[in-house]
Design an enzyme around this catalytic site. Structure first.
Site, PDB file in Angstrom:
ATOM      1  N   HIS A 130      36.969  40.729  48.952  1.00  0.00           N
ATOM      2  CA  HIS A 130      37.759  39.871  48.070  1.00  0.00           C
ATOM      3  C   HIS A 130      36.887  38.843  47.348  1.00  0.00           C
ATOM      4  O   HIS A 130      35.969  38.279  47.936  1.00  0.00           O
ATOM      5  CB  HIS A 130      38.843  39.127  48.856  1.00  0.00           C
ATOM      6  CG  HIS A 130      39.981  40.005  49.284  1.00  0.00           C
ATOM      7  ND1 HIS A 130      40.051  40.552  50.545  1.00  0.00           N
ATOM      8  CD2 HIS A 130      41.074  40.432  48.608  1.00  0.00           C
ATOM      9  CE1 HIS A 130      41.162  41.293  50.635  1.00  0.00           C
ATOM     10  NE2 HIS A 130      41.789  41.238  49.477  1.00  0.00           N
TER      11      HIS A 130
ATOM     12  N   GLU B  28      41.284  50.563  49.196  1.00  0.00           N
ATOM     13  CA  GLU B  28      41.981  50.690  47.911  1.00  0.00           C
ATOM     14  C   GLU B  28      41.085  50.238  46.755  1.00  0.00           C
ATOM     15  O   GLU B  28      40.455  49.191  46.823  1.00  0.00           O
ATOM     16  CB  GLU B  28      43.251  49.833  47.937  1.00  0.00           C
ATOM     17  CG  GLU B  28      43.993  49.785  46.622  1.00  0.00           C
ATOM     18  CD  GLU B  28      44.522  48.395  46.303  1.00  0.00           C
ATOM     19  OE1 GLU B  28      44.412  47.984  45.145  1.00  0.00           O
ATOM     20  OE2 GLU B  28      45.009  47.720  47.230  1.00  0.00           O
TER      21      GLU B  28
ATOM     22  N   SER C  99      45.428  50.211  41.963  1.00  0.00           N
ATOM     23  CA  SER C  99      46.859  50.140  42.211  1.00  0.00           C
ATOM     24  C   SER C  99      47.565  50.356  40.879  1.00  0.00           C
ATOM     25  O   SER C  99      47.181  49.747  39.866  1.00  0.00           O
ATOM     26  CB  SER C  99      47.224  48.776  42.800  1.00  0.00           C
ATOM     27  OG  SER C  99      48.590  48.748  43.149  1.00  0.00           O
TER      28      SER C  99
END
Length: 552
Positions: A330, A475, A478
């Site tokens: 992140h 991931e 999205s």
């Protein structure tokens, strides 16, 4: 008369010495004369010795005339005084077929080693490429003074080097171009260092230590925080030069593929009047007498462009997330690769185009950037990234099927309303073992997990027409079909606690008629990190931003 003649005059008296007159000088004694002779002899010999010494010094100086003084030294500050247009070469272009050719190049001094007083080895570096250079004292060409000066050059100095390319007698392992070496004839300093290096590029190029190697102090290893605090030096490493060549390649391949599919690149504002996804993760900034928000994505602008009949759009730009997440994946600011397109019949048109985009990226990186990938693997060894080719195509799982795989592997079903980071990685290991791929897609996520603008599934309103793409169990995209009906969009906004009036300009775009559409958002740094297995997203960002870092 006779008596008078007989009288004789008395003798004249000598005059008396005048008072105060100097005495006559004393005659030196024999001892004094000998002493004076010795002193004169001593002075004469000293003078002769000094003359001989001066003559020897003159002869020595004459013998050591710096005949190479014009071939080395510090260049004047480049203020664009002249432009001789001399051809420069790149280290990567040097090869044995150039044996005997004289070349000119600019490079950094990565390492320097003197061998005696007549030979100096330099490792010269340009980005990911390096070559060994050799400076050897030779009459009328390279002087001892030149060799001494070259040996004293600081590591990381920038030099202008001229020399003759020679085939290497054996492959030079310390250089990337190891089949030749450069025999230097001229060497000039363009830019030196005015401070001490925080660490050497050689140390920063070393592989990350394993736990077993952590206590081995044979070589210095540079910690990530130290690297990021001194990022300019860290970015000079051959590993980082390769990493950011690959980052550039991903952006280029993204554009290349979409341009070929009829997309238009757009540039949306990053200052917005409302949060686009959730107020909890948005940066608020002062805006004159009011407030504004840094864009969490170009989502609204992309959809409005579709409503404006752009049909297919993409954007590469910064994305801001005010999430206090200090994890390996992140950041508070990253580069988003976003696209949106009108659909004709089904949202899988978008999903399949995105799949084609990723396959184009993976194939092209492997085919065109193998050198850079190999350079990174020297410092970050990793299994080669795998994806499925052939008629079976990319692995596609429904959210339910992904959950079932995790349950079969021992995860309690009640913990899988959402697939968290830990279970994402676990799923990645399961998929790799079962399907031999690092790349897969999960479709049909629960509606509760998706943003307000996601289209619900037509048969099960608890599910959505949405998908995520994964690399190595994490991931990287999205996306979904978006709601293009204004009434349904307003209803979904209220359901997520958002007042439609706060986003009226966005909502109005759909009141004017908008085609069905869908898209996705990709994190550039995350794709790069996972493709290369860098283990921390900060390594994939030029100057990373996270909750604890705003500099450099």
């Amino acid at each position: 008369m006779a008596d008078s003649e007989a009288v004789q005059n008395p003798p004249a008296e000598q005059p008396a010495a005048a008072e105060g007159a100097p005495e006559a000088p004393k005659v030196p004694s024999k001892n004094e004369l000998k002493k004076r002779a010795k002193e004169e002899e001593k002075a004469r010999k000293a003078a002769e010795k000094a003359a001989r010494q001066a003559e020897l010094e003159a002869q020595k100086a004459a013998a050591e005339v710096d005949y190479a003084k014009d071939f080395y030294g510090t260049l004047p500050l480049n203020q664009s005084q002249s432009r001789p247009r001399r051809e420069r070469v790149q280290i990567a272009s040097l090869n044995p077929n150039m044996d005997g050719q004289t070349v000119l190049l600019r490079a950094r001094v990565q390492t320097s080693r003197a061998q005696g007083s007549k030979m100096v080895f330099l490792n010269l570096r340009q980005r990911t490429d390096s070559v060994q250079a050799l400076l050897t004292v030779a009459p009328e060409k390279v002087s001892k003074q030149m060799a001494k000066w070259a040996a004293g050059l600081q590591i990381e100095s920038i030099v202008l080097a001229e020399g003759v390319v020679k085939k290497a007698p054996e492959f030079i392992k310390s250089a990337t171009v190891g089949d030749v070496e450069l025999h230097l004839t001229k060497l000039h300093l363009i830019s030196g260092l005015e401070t001490v290096l925080p660490f050497t590029v050689d140390d920063a190029n070393r592989p990350e230590p394993t736990e077993a190697e952590a206590e081995d102090v044979q070589f210095k290893r540079v910690l990530l925080d130290t690297r990021l605090n001194n990022r300019v030096v860290d970015l000079r490493t051959q590993t980082n030069q390769a990493v950011f060549r690959l980052q550039h390649a991903i952006g280029h391949l993204f554009r290349e593929y979409l341009d070929g599919k009829g997309f238009t690149e757009i540039h949306s504002p990053k200052l917005q009047g409302a949060a686009t996804e959730s107020g909890a993760s948005v940066f608020q900034v002062s805006y004159f007498k009011g407030k504004a928000f840094l864009a969490q994505s170009p989502q609204l602008a992309k959809q409005m462009a579709i409503a404006a009949d752009f049909e297919r759009v993409y954007e590469i730009g910064p994305v801001f997330r005010a999430e206090d997440s200090n994890t390996h994946r992140h950041m508070t600011e990253f580069i988003g690769l976003d696209l949106e397109m009108a659909i004709e019949e089904h949202y899988h048109e978008v999903m399949e185009l995105l799949d084609g985009l990723f396959l184009h990226m993976f194939r092209s990186l492997k085919e065109k950037y193998s050198k850079e990938i190999e350079t990174v693997r020297k410092q970050f060894p990793a299994d080669e990234f795998k994806w499925r080719e052939g008629p079976e195509g990319t692995l596609k799982l429904s959210f339910k099927e992904a959950v079932d795989l995790l349950v079969e592997d021992g995860v309690p079903r009640e913990e899988l309303d959402d697939i968290d980071t830990t279970n994402e990685k676990r799923l990645g290991r399961i998929v790799r073992a079962k399907y031999d791929t690092d790349y897969f897609i999960i479709d049909k996520f629960p509606m509760a997990l998706r943003p307000f603008y996601t289209m619900p599934d037509p048969e099960d309103p608890t599910l959505s027409n949405s998908y995520d793409f994964f690399m190595r169990g994490e991931e990287i995209l999205s996306g979904a079909q978006r709601i293009h009906d204004a009434k349904l969009l307003a209803e979904q906004m209220r359901g997520k606690g958002i007042d439609p009036a706060s986003m009226s300009s966005y909502l109005d775009a759909f009141k004017l008629g908008c085609p069905p559409h869908g898209g996705g958002g990709i994190g550039l740094e995350r794709v790069l990190m996972l493709f290369l297995k860098l283990n921390n997203i900060r390594r994939a960002s030029l100057f990373p931003r996270d909750p604890k870092r705003l500099e450099p």
